[in-house]
Each structure stands twice: as structure tokens, then as C-alpha cells.
Design a protein around this motif. Structure first.
Motif, short mmCIF file in Angstrom:
data_model
loop_
_atom_site.label_atom_id
_atom_site.label_comp_id
_atom_site.label_asym_id
_atom_site.label_seq_id
_atom_site.Cartn_x
_atom_site.Cartn_y
_atom_site.Cartn_z
N GLY A 43 0.83 -1.20 0.00
CA GLY A 43 0.00 0.00 0.00
C GLY A 43 0.87 1.25 0.00
N VAL A 44 0.40 2.28 -0.68
CA VAL A 44 1.10 3.57 -0.72
C VAL A 44 0.05 4.69 -0.64
CG1 VAL A 44 3.09 2.77 -2.05
CG2 VAL A 44 1.13 3.75 -3.25
N ARG A 45 0.50 5.84 -0.19
CA ARG A 45 -0.31 7.06 -0.26
C ARG A 45 0.47 8.02 -1.14
NH1 ARG A 45 -4.47 9.71 2.20
NH2 ARG A 45 -4.77 8.02 3.67
N ILE A 46 -0.06 8.30 -2.32
CA ILE A 46 0.61 9.18 -3.27
C ILE A 46 0.45 10.62 -2.80
CG2 ILE A 46 0.74 9.96 -5.67
CD1 ILE A 46 -0.33 7.16 -6.46
N ILE A 47 1.57 11.32 -2.71
CA ILE A 47 1.63 12.68 -2.19
C ILE A 47 1.70 13.70 -3.32
CG2 ILE A 47 3.04 14.27 -0.82
CD1 ILE A 47 3.96 11.73 0.74
N ASN A 48 2.49 13.40 -4.33
CA ASN A 48 2.53 14.26 -5.51
C ASN A 48 2.81 13.42 -6.74
OD1 ASN A 48 5.40 14.21 -6.05
ND2 ASN A 48 5.69 15.67 -4.39
N ILE A 49 2.44 13.98 -7.88
CA ILE A 49 2.54 13.20 -9.12
C ILE A 49 2.74 14.16 -10.30
CG2 ILE A 49 0.03 13.21 -9.46
CD1 ILE A 49 0.34 10.28 -10.50
N SER A 50 3.36 13.65 -11.34
CA SER A 50 3.49 14.36 -12.60
C SER A 50 3.39 13.32 -13.70
CB SER A 50 4.84 15.09 -12.68
OG SER A 50 5.87 14.19 -13.03
N PRO A 51 3.38 13.74 -14.96
CA PRO A 51 3.36 12.74 -16.04
C PRO A 51 4.61 11.86 -16.06
CG PRO A 51 2.65 14.87 -16.86
CD PRO A 51 3.18 15.09 -15.47
N LEU A 52 5.66 12.26 -15.34
CA LEU A 52 6.94 11.53 -15.38
C LEU A 52 7.21 10.70 -14.14
CD1 LEU A 52 9.19 14.34 -16.89
CD2 LEU A 52 7.93 12.53 -18.08
N GLY A 53 6.49 10.94 -13.03
CA GLY A 53 6.78 10.20 -11.81
C GLY A 53 5.90 10.62 -10.66
N ALA A 54 6.22 10.08 -9.47
CA ALA A 54 5.40 10.36 -8.29
C ALA A 54 6.23 10.17 -7.03
CB ALA A 54 4.19 9.43 -8.25
N MET A 55 5.73 10.79 -5.95
CA MET A 55 6.28 10.55 -4.62
C MET A 55 5.15 10.02 -3.76
SD MET A 55 8.15 13.00 -1.82
CE MET A 55 6.71 13.92 -1.34
N SER A 56 5.47 9.02 -2.94
CA SER A 56 4.45 8.46 -2.07
C SER A 56 5.07 8.07 -0.73
CB SER A 56 3.79 7.26 -2.73
OG SER A 56 4.73 6.24 -2.95
N ARG A 57 4.19 7.81 0.21
CA ARG A 57 4.59 7.27 1.51
C ARG A 57 4.28 5.78 1.49
NH1 ARG A 57 6.22 10.64 5.23
NH2 ARG A 57 5.68 12.83 5.08
N SER A 58 5.23 5.01 2.03
CA SER A 58 5.04 3.56 2.08
C SER A 58 6.01 2.97 3.07
CB SER A 58 5.29 2.93 0.70
OG SER A 58 5.23 1.53 0.77
N ASP A 59 5.62 1.86 3.67
CA ASP A 59 6.58 1.13 4.49
C ASP A 59 6.75 -0.27 3.91
OD1 ASP A 59 3.95 0.75 5.18
OD2 ASP A 59 4.28 0.64 7.33
N GLY A 60 6.74 -0.32 2.58
CA GLY A 60 6.83 -1.59 1.87
C GLY A 60 8.23 -2.14 1.68
N GLY A 61 9.26 -1.42 2.11
CA GLY A 61 10.62 -1.93 1.98
C GLY A 61 11.12 -2.01 0.54
N LEU A 62 10.73 -1.06 -0.29
CA LEU A 62 11.19 -1.06 -1.68
C LEU A 62 12.61 -0.50 -1.76
CD1 LEU A 62 7.84 0.20 -3.13
CD2 LEU A 62 8.78 -2.08 -3.39
N LEU A 63 13.33 -0.91 -2.80
CA LEU A 63 14.74 -0.56 -2.95
C LEU A 63 14.97 0.33 -4.16
CD1 LEU A 63 16.14 -4.15 -2.37
CD2 LEU A 63 15.93 -2.32 -0.67
N VAL A 64 15.95 1.20 -4.07
CA VAL A 64 16.32 2.06 -5.19
C VAL A 64 16.71 1.17 -6.38
CG1 VAL A 64 18.02 3.74 -6.00
CG2 VAL A 64 17.06 3.95 -3.71
N GLY A 65 16.20 1.53 -7.55
CA GLY A 65 16.49 0.78 -8.77
C GLY A 65 15.50 -0.34 -9.04
N GLU A 66 14.64 -0.61 -8.10
CA GLU A 66 13.68 -1.71 -8.24
C GLU A 66 12.59 -1.37 -9.26
OE1 GLU A 66 11.77 -4.89 -5.21
OE2 GLU A 66 12.33 -2.95 -4.41
#
Length: 117
Positions: A43-66
């Protein structure tokens, strides 16, 4: 010695929060969604978004480059890559930009956020 510091200007700019280096302006939103990576959904809560990407809050343990998908209205599971992770937030870059007309339709369905986090 001054040439060494001159070559580090890009590093100093990249760390300055007053310098916005995004390629597209972000829209403030407040949307609950989910991402799928490594066969698991988080689960994530999207905080901001554009046509190119987004920022969200999550405690899913995702890794850079994934590589992952992020669920968005209209475009559904959209492919993305995690670009950064910090303090329960993550930034993703979409592997394909969202076309302008599709992005406008998506934004018509997403609740705007009126305050900063």
C-alpha cells in the motif's frame, strides 16, 4: 584546488532543497493506491505526481532501482522504477510518461491535497 570545488557545484545544487530539479512540475494529491514489486503488493499514499513520476509514503521496503508497477486511475498498473527512498517516502520515475490527455483525465479523478506534508 578551486577547480575541484567548481566541479562539485552540481552536487551542492542537487542537495539544496530550494533548487527544484524536476523535469515536470508535480501536482499535490492525496490518494491511496498500491505498488507491486517482486510479486508482492504494498500500500502507498501518493503525495505528488506528474506525467513523469510520483512521490508516495510507504513502508513496503522497496529498494532504489527496483522495477515495479503503481496503480493509477485510468492507466491502471503503470510501470515505474524506484529512484529514491527516504524516511518512509519513495520517489518513482515512470518507465513511460503518461500522455497529457490521459494525465488530465487521471487528475480529474484524484483528490487534490491542499497542504504540504
Amino acid at each position: 584546488m578551486s577547480s575541484l570545488f567548481a566541479n562539485l557545484n552540481h552536487v551542492m545544487r542537487s542537495r539544496d532543497p530550494a533548487v527544484d530539479q524536476r523535469r515536470a512540475p508535480r501536482d499535490l494529491v492525496d490518494m491511496v493506491s498500491h505498488v507491486t514489486a517482486r510479486g508482492r503488493t504494498h500500500g502507498v499514499r501518493i503525495i505528488n505526481i506528474s506525467p513523469l513520476g510520483a512521490m508516495s509514503r510507504s513502508d513496503g521496503g522497496l529498494l532504489v532501482g527496483e522495477q515495479m508497477t503503481i496503480w493509477l486511475p485510468i492507466v491502471k498498473d503503470h510501470p515505474a522504477e524506484v529512484r529514491w527512498v527516504e524516511d518512509g517516502r519513495l520517489g518513482v520515475e515512470f518507465l513511460r510518461p503518461i500522455p497529457p490527455r490521459t494525465y488530465d483525465a487521471l487528475m480529474a479523478l484524484v483528490p487534490p491535497r491542499r497542504t504540504a506534508w
